[in-house]
Design an enzyme around this catalytic site. Structure first.
Site, mmCIF file in Angstrom:
data_model
loop_
_atom_site.group_PDB
_atom_site.id
_atom_site.type_symbol
_atom_site.label_atom_id
_atom_site.label_comp_id
_atom_site.label_asym_id
_atom_site.label_seq_id
_atom_site.Cartn_x
_atom_site.Cartn_y
_atom_site.Cartn_z
ATOM 1 N N LYS A 136 15.595 65.044 40.276
ATOM 2 C CA LYS A 136 15.968 63.671 40.039
ATOM 3 C C LYS A 136 15.162 62.855 39.334
ATOM 4 C CE LYS A 136 19.743 63.431 43.137
ATOM 5 N NZ LYS A 136 20.178 62.764 44.358
ATOM 6 N N LYS A 173 25.800 72.072 41.586
ATOM 7 C CA LYS A 173 26.629 71.929 42.577
ATOM 8 C C LYS A 173 27.372 70.602 42.216
ATOM 9 C CE LYS A 173 23.580 68.282 44.778
ATOM 10 N NZ LYS A 173 23.269 67.865 45.885
ATOM 11 N N LYS A 201 28.126 63.651 43.427
ATOM 12 C CA LYS A 201 28.817 62.481 43.376
ATOM 13 C C LYS A 201 28.430 61.713 42.260
ATOM 14 C CE LYS A 201 28.011 61.467 48.216
ATOM 15 N NZ LYS A 201 26.439 61.597 48.219
HETATM 16 P P1 TYM Z 1 24.827 63.411 50.320
HETATM 17 O O1 TYM Z 1 25.319 62.379 50.573
HETATM 18 O O2 TYM Z 1 24.349 64.072 49.112
HETATM 19 O O3 TYM Z 1 25.741 64.671 50.956
HETATM 20 C C1 TYM Z 1 26.453 64.476 52.225
HETATM 21 C C2 TYM Z 1 26.790 65.831 52.908
HETATM 22 O O4 TYM Z 1 27.561 66.664 51.962
HETATM 23 C C3 TYM Z 1 26.802 67.818 51.591
HETATM 24 N N1 TYM Z 1 26.885 68.186 50.332
HETATM 25 C C4 TYM Z 1 27.612 69.480 49.932
HETATM 26 N N2 TYM Z 1 28.180 70.538 50.630
HETATM 27 C C5 TYM Z 1 28.647 71.375 49.687
HETATM 28 N N3 TYM Z 1 29.034 71.598 48.509
HETATM 29 C C6 TYM Z 1 28.423 70.472 47.467
HETATM 30 N N4 TYM Z 1 28.661 70.347 46.217
HETATM 31 C C7 TYM Z 1 27.799 69.293 48.342
HETATM 32 N N5 TYM Z 1 27.208 68.209 48.113
HETATM 33 C C8 TYM Z 1 26.616 67.568 49.126
HETATM 34 C C9 TYM Z 1 25.376 67.695 51.784
HETATM 35 O O5 TYM Z 1 24.524 68.483 52.197
HETATM 36 C C10 TYM Z 1 25.361 66.736 52.981
HETATM 37 O O6 TYM Z 1 25.416 67.555 54.249
HETATM 38 N N6 TYM Z 1 20.403 62.693 52.187
HETATM 39 C C11 TYM Z 1 21.863 63.135 52.564
HETATM 40 C C12 TYM Z 1 22.336 61.819 53.630
HETATM 41 C C13 TYM Z 1 21.108 61.766 54.710
HETATM 42 C C14 TYM Z 1 21.269 62.604 55.786
HETATM 43 C C15 TYM Z 1 20.279 61.715 56.732
HETATM 44 C C16 TYM Z 1 21.945 63.721 56.202
HETATM 45 C C17 TYM Z 1 20.669 60.611 54.859
HETATM 46 N N7 TYM Z 1 20.055 60.761 56.016
HETATM 47 C C18 TYM Z 1 19.913 62.384 57.825
HETATM 48 C C19 TYM Z 1 21.310 64.255 57.592
HETATM 49 C C20 TYM Z 1 20.539 63.580 58.486
HETATM 50 C C21 TYM Z 1 22.540 62.856 51.221
HETATM 51 O O7 TYM Z 1 22.209 62.012 50.557
HETATM 52 O O8 TYM Z 1 23.695 63.704 51.426
#
Ligand code: TYM
Length: 323
Positions: free
Chosen positions: A108, A191, A194
């Site tokens: 990023k 991947k 969003k």
């Molecule tokens: P985020 O918002 O990017 O994604 C949320 C969850 O979705 C999963 N994910 C995917 N799984 C399969 N295929 C994909 N293309 C895909 N894109 C996203 C992510 O692995 C995630 O489980 N930093 C984290 C949020 C967070 C968090 C935490 C998670 C903040 N604090 C503490 C666990 C524990 C994030 O931005 O996820």
């Protein structure tokens, strides 16, 4: 045992988030688990404040509409004082090199260059560690892309405990067997994301059925016309098979046998996804139509999560010689 995980309102929830994370949280969740909207994480790159607030609300509604109990959800920024305090303790536990080698930081910050990237982008995995460690989570169910961050949380918990005294549970990441990495339909080498600049390859949970059909129809396939599950040679086809398999609760190899052509497979993927998403879409929209109710769930969630984390934060501050 406590499970905890979060989703960032940097955009609308998509099928990767849903199949790889949210659906599993709802199905496998047990009393005492916590799932939250990590709005503070959406501030590491340029963003619009009003849009952030609206998306945080939308994601909270989607979590509940997906079947997560209303008493298991909260919004991260409602605990900003607690999480901010713990983040500082953990930043002072984390080496610069550990943060700088995170894949997401490298990816990023690539477009802006590391010098122009916000410091928050560098320290974001430490904020994530604070989310996890504050609540004493044992397991963190995430997709593949977040595993490295959970590893960092493990390392920081161990280091803090051995330097200052046992206060944090050492968490572990759990990744799903299916749909751990749903890929972009227009570019299956990436991947599904969003914040993708082009949404043609991203199916959002709130997309209308016709939009889902259109996006699946246009999905890139690999031109080999061999309906086999071969992720290395045929990533576009493999992605569709994985999505269908996740909807049907089968393996991608099993579903590959059932379709004579790409067209018939695409029709099946579209219809399975539409059915899978229908209740989530309507549930989210009806929760969003009653903001007072949603705000009440949010306020109660904040109190619960704050109370749960408080003693761990106080112990950590005391052991660290501050507060
Ligand atoms: P985020 O918002 O990017 O994604 C949320 C969850 O979705 C999963 N994910 C995917 N799984 C399969 N295929 C994909 N293309 C895909 N894109 C996203 C992510 O692995 C995630 O489980 N930093 C984290 C949020 C967070 C968090 C935490 C998670 C903040 N604090 C503490 C666990 C524990 C994030 O931005 O996820």
């Amino acid at each position: 045992m406590t499970r905890l995980s979060g989703i960032t309102p940097s955009g609308h929830a998509h099928v990767g988030n849903y199949l790889g994370a949210i659906r599993r949280w709802a199905r496998e969740g047990a009393q005492g688990d916590l799932y939250f909207v990590s709005d503070l994480h959406a501030m590491t790159t340029a963003y619009h404040p009003q849009r952030l607030r609206a998306r945080a609300r939308e994601l909270l509604a989607t979590l509940i509409a997906s079947g997560i109990e209303p008493n298991q959800v909260f919004v991260q920024s409602d605990l900003i004082r607690e999480i901010g305090a713990l983040t500082w303790l953990l930043e002072c536990t984390c080496a610069y090199g550990e943060a700088a080698r995170m894949t997401q930081f490298k990816e990023k910050s690539g477009t802006d260059g590391k010098i122009a990237a916000r410091v928050g982008l560098l320290t974001y995995p430490v904020l994530m560690a604070a989310d996890i460690l504050l609540q004493g989570a044992d397991e963190v169910p995430v997709g593949d892309d977040q595993e490295q961050h959970v590893e960092l949380a493990r390392a920081l918990a161990r280091r803090f405990n051995s330097t200052h005294g046992e206060v944090f549970t050492v968490p572990r990441a759990v990744t799903p067997r299916a749909a751990a990495r749903v890929r972009d339909l227009a570019d299956p080498t990436r991947k599904m994301d969003k914040s993708a600049t082009d949404a043609a390859g991203v199916i959002f949970v709130l997309d209308e059925p016709d939009m889902v059909r259109r996006k699946i129809k246009r999905a890139v396939t690999d031109g080999l016309e061999r309906l086999e599950y071969r992720p290395d040679d045929q990533p576009g086809l493999a992605n569709l098979l994985e999505i269908l398999a996740a909807c049907l609760g089968k393996s991608p190899r099993e579903v590959a046998d059932g379709y004579p052509s790409y067209d018939s497979l695409k029709d099946a993927v579209a219809e399975a996804l539409i059915e899978e998403l229908r209740p989530i879409r309507t549930g989210t929209l009806s929760l969003l139509a009653d903001i007072d109710h949603l705000d009440k769930i949010r306020a109660e969630g904040a109190i619960r999560a704050r109370e749960r984390g408080q003693h761990r934060l106080e112990s950590a501050l005391r052991l660290a010689g501050v507060g």
